[in-house]
Design a protein around this motif. Sequence first.
Motif, PDB file in Angstrom:
ATOM      1  N   THR A  81       0.827  -1.222   0.000  1.00 24.85           N
ATOM      2  CA  THR A  81       0.000   0.000   0.000  1.00 24.85           C
ATOM      3  C   THR A  81       0.859   1.268   0.000  1.00 24.85           C
ATOM      4  N   THR A 115      -4.698  -7.419  -4.361  1.00 25.78           N
ATOM      5  CA  THR A 115      -4.403  -6.030  -3.984  1.00 25.78           C
ATOM      6  C   THR A 115      -5.369  -5.020  -4.613  1.00 25.78           C
ATOM      7  N   TYR A 118      -8.048  -3.021  -2.483  1.00 21.06           N
ATOM      8  CA  TYR A 118      -7.580  -1.878  -1.672  1.00 21.06           C
ATOM      9  C   TYR A 118      -7.726  -0.575  -2.456  1.00 21.06           C
ATOM     10  N   ASN A 122     -10.235   2.699  -1.671  1.00 23.25           N
ATOM     11  CA  ASN A 122      -9.592   3.920  -1.197  1.00 23.25           C
ATOM     12  C   ASN A 122      -9.580   5.077  -2.191  1.00 23.25           C
TER      13      ASN A 122
END
Length: 203
Positions: A81, A115, A118, A122
């Motif tokens: 991240t 991934t 995420y 966001n």
Amino acid sequence: MEIKNIIFDFGGVLMDWNPRYFFKDYFNDDEKMEYFLENVTQSAWNQEQDRGRSLSEGTEVQVKKFPDWEKEIRAYYDNWTTMLKSDIPQNVEVLRKLAKTHYHLFGLTNWSEETFPYALENYDFFQLFDGKIVVSGTEKLIKPDPEIWYVLLERYNLKPQESVFIDDSLKNIETARSLGFETVHITTETNLEKELIDLGIQF
């Protein structure tokens, strides 16, 4: 033929992702960092996770190959991240403008299935695609393999001649062109809005 569809790659087009954003501080030694990224966690290895291999399996494979770098290899996806630094504002602004027009928006991305959620959670602009996103890790196919474009075309009933494809990878652009898409190759100098206007897109 009139353009109806605009298809975005994500990394390097809408998202600024680079493992150096984490490893620069981790190593505090650019030479060592570049050696590690080019020889241990090289892009071909990361692409296998984008193609659908699990992060844990990919990590173990590389730890076996490079036991001296185990700590650094394990840090790679643990700190993923941090590598996803931010969106690319000028291109996201173009996407937001397009969302207010009559064009249909799609995503076609090389991204790990593990991934990608995420980013989805966001960064609100992903909602503008209304779920019409083809992710390599989910499909077990990866650009520049033409098959992943066929997934997009068949799933959403698109015609390449009615579509613009936007990507920062020249290999991907070349494949898209060979399939009949109009294309925009993103570089650091690209003015995306101007490129689209030149293709006849109306904002």
